[in-house]
Motif scaffolding. Structure first.
Motif, mmCIF file in Angstrom:
data_model
loop_
_atom_site.group_PDB
_atom_site.id
_atom_site.type_symbol
_atom_site.label_atom_id
_atom_site.label_comp_id
_atom_site.label_asym_id
_atom_site.label_seq_id
_atom_site.Cartn_x
_atom_site.Cartn_y
_atom_site.Cartn_z
ATOM 1 N N GLY A 91 31.472 -4.996 29.180
ATOM 2 C CA GLY A 91 31.582 -3.720 28.946
ATOM 3 C C GLY A 91 33.054 -3.406 28.580
ATOM 4 O O GLY A 91 34.014 -4.001 27.942
ATOM 5 N N GLY A 92 33.192 -1.918 28.195
ATOM 6 C CA GLY A 92 34.284 -1.251 27.709
ATOM 7 C C GLY A 92 35.361 -1.103 28.843
ATOM 8 O O GLY A 92 35.341 -1.287 29.992
ATOM 9 N N GLY A 93 36.640 -0.716 27.911
ATOM 10 C CA GLY A 93 37.866 -0.499 28.579
ATOM 11 C C GLY A 93 38.958 -1.049 28.377
ATOM 12 O O GLY A 93 39.393 -0.947 26.942
ATOM 13 N N ASN A 94 39.987 -1.731 29.081
ATOM 14 C CA ASN A 94 41.255 -2.366 28.624
ATOM 15 C C ASN A 94 41.149 -3.564 28.038
ATOM 16 O O ASN A 94 40.995 -4.633 28.978
ATOM 17 N N THR A 95 41.011 -3.601 26.699
ATOM 18 C CA THR A 95 40.774 -4.958 26.191
ATOM 19 C C THR A 95 41.868 -5.877 26.455
ATOM 20 O O THR A 95 41.819 -7.262 26.755
ATOM 21 N N GLN A 96 43.319 -5.594 26.565
ATOM 22 C CA GLN A 96 44.170 -6.409 26.481
ATOM 23 C C GLN A 96 44.147 -7.011 27.919
ATOM 24 O O GLN A 96 44.634 -8.380 28.018
ATOM 25 N N LYS A 97 43.858 -6.208 28.873
ATOM 26 C CA LYS A 97 43.976 -6.736 30.571
ATOM 27 C C LYS A 97 42.720 -7.715 30.575
ATOM 28 O O LYS A 97 43.077 -8.676 31.089
ATOM 29 N N MET A 98 41.731 -7.365 29.898
ATOM 30 C CA MET A 98 40.593 -8.243 30.224
ATOM 31 C C MET A 98 40.864 -9.570 29.468
ATOM 32 O O MET A 98 40.520 -10.608 30.317
ATOM 33 N N LEU A 99 41.310 -9.764 28.355
ATOM 34 C CA LEU A 99 41.568 -11.038 27.745
ATOM 35 C C LEU A 99 42.714 -11.854 28.407
ATOM 36 O O LEU A 99 42.276 -13.038 28.394
ATOM 37 N N ALA A 100 43.745 -11.194 28.942
ATOM 38 C CA ALA A 100 44.624 -11.959 29.777
ATOM 39 C C ALA A 100 43.840 -12.373 31.004
ATOM 40 O O ALA A 100 44.141 -13.722 31.488
ATOM 41 N N ILE A 101 43.163 -11.667 31.768
ATOM 42 C CA ILE A 101 42.468 -12.506 32.974
ATOM 43 C C ILE A 101 41.520 -13.286 32.475
ATOM 44 O O ILE A 101 41.359 -14.438 33.186
ATOM 45 N N TRP A 102 40.738 -13.196 31.381
ATOM 46 C CA TRP A 102 39.746 -14.146 31.125
ATOM 47 C C TRP A 102 40.504 -15.597 30.585
ATOM 48 O O TRP A 102 39.851 -16.587 31.026
ATOM 49 N N ARG A 103 41.718 -15.353 30.249
ATOM 50 C CA ARG A 103 42.390 -16.905 29.739
ATOM 51 C C ARG A 103 42.878 -17.303 30.991
ATOM 52 O O ARG A 103 42.915 -18.613 31.164
ATOM 53 N N ASP A 104 43.249 -16.590 31.978
ATOM 54 C CA ASP A 104 43.612 -17.401 33.272
ATOM 55 C C ASP A 104 42.611 -18.001 33.944
ATOM 56 O O ASP A 104 42.821 -19.037 34.617
ATOM 57 N N PHE A 105 41.247 -17.484 33.885
ATOM 58 C CA PHE A 105 40.239 -18.206 34.425
ATOM 59 C C PHE A 105 39.498 -19.094 33.718
ATOM 60 O O PHE A 105 38.485 -19.816 34.190
ATOM 61 N N GLY A 106 39.793 -19.326 32.423
ATOM 62 C CA GLY A 106 38.923 -20.162 31.455
ATOM 63 C C GLY A 106 37.524 -19.397 31.165
ATOM 64 O O GLY A 106 36.722 -20.082 30.673
ATOM 65 N N ILE A 107 37.440 -18.060 31.469
ATOM 66 C CA ILE A 107 36.129 -17.238 30.960
ATOM 67 C C ILE A 107 36.055 -17.492 29.471
ATOM 68 O O ILE A 107 34.938 -17.677 29.044
ATOM 69 N N ASP A 108 37.094 -17.413 28.461
ATOM 70 C CA ASP A 108 36.898 -17.572 27.223
ATOM 71 C C ASP A 108 36.320 -18.860 26.961
ATOM 72 O O ASP A 108 35.413 -18.985 25.813
#
Length: 239
Positions: A91-108
């Protein structure tokens, strides 16, 4: 990988329904397992309900959610939910915050593995930017004080797709800053109006549309000038 990147539109008002149906059909299943990742919106409850209504009730998917901002969220949730899904929609929203969270959890990392294994990857706005090398993002506005100024900026993304992506070209006056980004960096950029999308498969990028007069664009720098080409639904982008 199969990836669908949507420039914008109100999913709640069914402005992207044709694109949503296309995403589901790409799974080849009558009732695909659809995973919604609303990290960029802070896992907004209303957004989740809307996704369930469209993808679950209207399109017949088995819907699940990956809520990465919750305190009980774990890396095991990442693997179980993402690798189990037939399609992922961001979904849409804050791209920068989303990517930071993803990298912390290995979502990427999990998303790259899922895409390589055949899961359809997709998303709108922030959920479209994330798949490219970079994007023209409004993430600064989420941290700006009320009434203070902010600007659209280049944001490094996951790099699953080449170039930079710009959503909402027709609705949010992004043409001039996108031109400047391309002129100053030399990067090739792809932009979409609301209701337009790009479907990537096997190195081919095809334009899709769910609204009339919704287009995709390619911005290229040449000899200090930015050249812009417009493409309609059904056309392939020059790559």
């Amino acid at each position: 990988m199969k990836i669908v990147t949507i420039g914008g539109g109100e999913i709640s008002e069914l402005e992207t329904l044709d694109l949503d149906s296309f995403i589901c059909n790409q799974t080849g299943k009558s009732s695909p397992k659809a995973l919604f990742i609303p990290t960029a919106s802070g896992d907004a409850e209303g957004y989740c309900k809307t996704f369930h209504h469209v993808y679950g009730e209207r399109l017949g998917c088995k819907v699940d959610f990956l809520l990465a901002t919750r305190s009980d969220f774990t890396q095991q949730d990442v693997l179980q939910k993402i690798l189990y899904s037939d399609l992922v929609y961001v979904g849409g929203g804050n791209t920068q915050k989303m990517l930071a969270i993803w990298r912390d959890f290995g979502i990427d990392t999990a998303l790259r593995l899922a895409g390589a294994n055949g899961t359809i990857l997709s998303g709108l706005s922030a959920g479209a930017i994330c798949w490219y090398e970079a994007g023209l993002s409004d993430s600064d506005r989420f941290s700006a004080d009320s009434g203070s100024s902010w600007s659209l900026t280049r944001l490094e993304a996951l790099g699953f797709l080449p170039g930079a992506f710009c959503p909402h070209l027709d609705k949010e006056q992004r043409h001039a800053p996108l031109q400047e980004l391309v002129r100053s960096s030399g990067v090739r950029a792809i932009a979409c109006d609301n209701g337009a999308a790009i479907f990537w498969e096997g190195g081919v990028a095809q334009v899709l549309a769910s609204l009339p007069d919704a287009y995709a664009y390619v911005y290229r720098e040449h000899a200090g000038e930015v050249r812009i080409e417009r493409f309609t639904s059904g056309q392939n982008l020059p790559l």
